[in-house]
Design a protein around this motif. Structure first.
Motif, PDB file in Angstrom:
ATOM      1  N   ARG A   1       3.469  -8.402  -2.767  1.00 48.99           N
ATOM      2  CA  ARG A   1       3.642  -9.213  -1.812  1.00 48.99           C
ATOM      3  C   ARG A   1       5.549 -10.660  -1.515  1.00 48.99           C
ATOM      4  NH1 ARG A   1       5.301 -15.059  -3.652  1.00 48.99           N
ATOM      5  NH2 ARG A   1       4.370 -14.706  -5.600  1.00 48.99           N
ATOM      6  N   ARG A   2       5.867  -9.732  -2.973  1.00 52.37           N
ATOM      7  CA  ARG A   2       7.354 -10.726  -2.886  1.00 52.37           C
ATOM      8  C   ARG A   2       7.652  -9.765  -1.898  1.00 52.37           C
ATOM      9  NH1 ARG A   2       9.386 -11.619  -8.963  1.00 52.37           N
ATOM     10  NH2 ARG A   2      11.324 -11.915  -8.143  1.00 52.37           N
ATOM     11  N   SER A   3       7.392  -7.820  -2.590  1.00 53.60           N
ATOM     12  CA  SER A   3       7.772  -6.840  -1.724  1.00 53.60           C
ATOM     13  C   SER A   3       7.860  -6.980  -0.175  1.00 53.60           C
ATOM     14  CB  SER A   3       7.452  -5.478  -1.571  1.00 53.60           C
ATOM     15  OG  SER A   3       8.061  -4.685  -0.733  1.00 53.60           O
ATOM     16  N   GLU A   4       6.631  -7.485   0.314  1.00 57.90           N
ATOM     17  CA  GLU A   4       6.395  -8.229   1.952  1.00 57.90           C
ATOM     18  C   GLU A   4       7.494  -9.385   2.100  1.00 57.90           C
ATOM     19  OE1 GLU A   4       4.853  -6.452   4.091  1.00 57.90           O
ATOM     20  OE2 GLU A   4       3.937  -5.250   2.302  1.00 57.90           O
ATOM     21  N   GLU A   5       7.289 -10.248   1.655  1.00 63.80           N
ATOM     22  CA  GLU A   5       8.082 -10.948   1.577  1.00 63.80           C
ATOM     23  C   GLU A   5       9.399 -10.671   2.086  1.00 63.80           C
ATOM     24  OE1 GLU A   5       8.174 -14.174  -1.345  1.00 63.80           O
ATOM     25  OE2 GLU A   5       5.467 -14.653  -0.567  1.00 63.80           O
ATOM     26  N   ALA A   6      10.246  -9.862   0.955  1.00 68.34           N
ATOM     27  CA  ALA A   6      11.484  -9.715   1.467  1.00 68.34           C
ATOM     28  C   ALA A   6      11.955  -8.763   2.691  1.00 68.34           C
ATOM     29  CB  ALA A   6      11.645  -8.659   0.314  1.00 68.34           C
TER      30      ALA A   6
END
Length: 211
Positions: A120-125
């Motif tokens: 999820r954090r990767s997609e947000e980044a």
């Protein structure tokens, strides 16, 4: 002595050139900052994705361990039913495997939850990286428009320059605030329109004062 005639929508004088040159320098600085932040977000996304893969591997290993414990528990349950064996011993082993399986299951679920969180954090980044990239491109376009304005001395091009620059700055602001706004969202488009109207109003007022 009367002032020389100038083409409609144009202005002369070194003051105009100086102001546009300063504008180009400011836009170039902002564009460089956006590009740097976009690269940083892309690196973060890659790091988060790698971490998610590592956590997923740990979860898979934990589930494999869980399956091994399940197989041993099944064998112990089978052995406890055989005649002539110490049933109490195998019953204790069954209980021990059950407790160990529960611990391993919780660990595997924790790894899986951590992997989902890193994904999820990767997609947000990645989303922020796309915002920074669009903001940087907008600044580059605004710089090109400002350069044409400087060469052609057409002040009406400043209206378009201001609109495009504001569009990019708005995207950059939402990227900084970690908002979900995209290039086609109403907010940056509305900000660009407002900047265009404001710039055009200032330009017309300046022309009226010069006349």
């Amino acid at each position: 002595m009367s002032r020389p005639l100038r083409p409609p929508g144009s202005r002369g004088g070194d003051g105009f050139a100086s102001r546009v040159a300063v504008l180009i320098a400011v836009l170039a600085t902002i564009g460089t900052l956006f590009a740097f932040l976009g690269t940083s977000s892309h690196n973060d996304a890659s790091l988060f994705k790698t971490t998610a893969a590592m956590e997923k591997t740990s979860a898979a290993n934990a589930w494999a361990h869980y399956q091994a414990k399940s197989s041993r528990q099944n064998l112990a349950e089978l052995a406890a039913t055989l005649p002539g064996v110490d049933a109490g011993r195998y019953t204790q082993e069954v209980e021990r495997y059950r407790v160990e399986k529960d611990i391993i299951r919780k660990e595997a679920e924790r790894w899986e939850a951590s992997s989902r969180d890193w994904n999820r954090r990767s997609e947000e980044a990645l989303h922020r990286q796309r915002q920074w990239a669009a903001a940087s491109v907008a600044q580059q376009i605004a710089i090109s428009l400002a350069a044409v304005t400087l060469l052609a001395r057409r002040t009406w091009l400043l209206t378009l320059t201001g609109a495009v620059a504001t569009f990019g700055i708005t995207l950059g602001l939402f990227a900084f605030l970690e908002g979900n706004t995209t290039a086609l969202s109403p907010v940056p488009l509305g900000a660009a329109l407002a900047a265009a109207l404001l710039t055009e109003g200032v330009r017309r007022a300046g022309r009226h004062l010069d006349s």
